[in-house]
Design an enzyme around this catalytic site. Sequence first.
Site, PDB file in Angstrom:
ATOM      1  N   LEU A   8       0.821  -1.205   0.000  1.00 53.53           N
ATOM      2  CA  LEU A   8       0.000   0.000   0.000  1.00 53.53           C
ATOM      3  C   LEU A   8       0.861   1.264   0.000  1.00 53.53           C
ATOM      4  CD1 LEU A   8      -2.811   1.335   0.209  1.00 53.53           C
ATOM      5  CD2 LEU A   8      -2.580   1.210   2.708  1.00 53.53           C
ATOM      6  N   ASP A   9       0.661   2.107  -1.016  1.00 52.73           N
ATOM      7  CA  ASP A   9       1.324   3.411  -1.131  1.00 52.73           C
ATOM      8  C   ASP A   9       2.847   3.319  -1.094  1.00 52.73           C
ATOM      9  OD1 ASP A   9      -1.136   4.688  -1.309  1.00 52.73           O
ATOM     10  OD2 ASP A   9      -1.280   5.011   0.845  1.00 52.73           O
ATOM     11  N   GLN A  10       3.392   2.203  -1.560  1.00 50.24           N
ATOM     12  CA  GLN A  10       4.846   2.017  -1.556  1.00 50.24           C
ATOM     13  C   GLN A  10       5.427   1.860  -2.957  1.00 50.24           C
ATOM     14  OE1 GLN A  10       6.764   2.077   1.373  1.00 50.24           O
ATOM     15  NE2 GLN A  10       4.818   2.778   2.196  1.00 50.24           N
TER      16      GLN A  10
END
Length: 278
Positions: free
Chosen positions: A222-224
């Site tokens: 997530l969001d990486q």
Amino acid sequence: MKKIRIGITVVGKDREGVVAAFTNLIFQKQGNIEKINQNVIKGLFGMHLEASFSKEIDVKKFDKELQDLGKQLAMGVSVYHEINSNKNIAVFVTKEPHCLEALLAARGQLKGKISVIVGTEKTLEPIAKKAGIPFVLVDEKDQQKAEDHLIEVAKKYDIDLVVLARYMRIMTPNFVWRYPHRIINIHPSLLPAFPGAFAYAQAFERGAKIVGVTAHYVTEELDQGPIIFQDSFKVDSSDTLETIKKKGQELEAQTLLKAVKMHLEGKLEVSWRKVYTK
């Protein structure tokens, strides 16, 4: 003869022999494997490889052979190549319109076609209808059912690029692995700061003096994912959470549009989790 490059993604229940089967098929066609990446999470196998062919190859026949091999191994296979220069785009939305509206307003500038708009609810359906673009509701609460539906839609419209225009649902490897470096998200913070939901509220509560947005490719983390572009604005003492949100939304639309344009023009390349401009 110019090299033909083909991207192949394989997703399914982990089992032995999958890598060997697909690489052997490529070698039989006198292809060269330029990149390969594989992963297993909770019994789900995912592999993406890029192959190039210096000699002439019947692309449609090869695509069929890949699909047939996938069926034999009970694997889902997605094939991506550069035959069509005008890419099919799917825009995934929830209820915030600003990013979708920016993409629609710039349709004439995109080296691609917005073929379908997918929503988790019907809030933005009137915008899609006004633009003359099919709108598909995918509101299943069960994650697997929802992603199975998304996969069907993506196949139906032969999607090359998925744009998450403030799409408020987490995506699992089952979907993400099928579109490596072909899903672009806009996040309302300067990642890695304030990941997840309510980023503006977190920034406001922490008294951040600079707030920004990040356009990035989506991965299973997530969001990486690899960062494409970031932009920011200063926060002054008169700003409220609402004024920060308003400034942020304007910047989100601009930054997402910039990332989508660059991707469609083939000006972005990912290497070792970093995005480089060609």
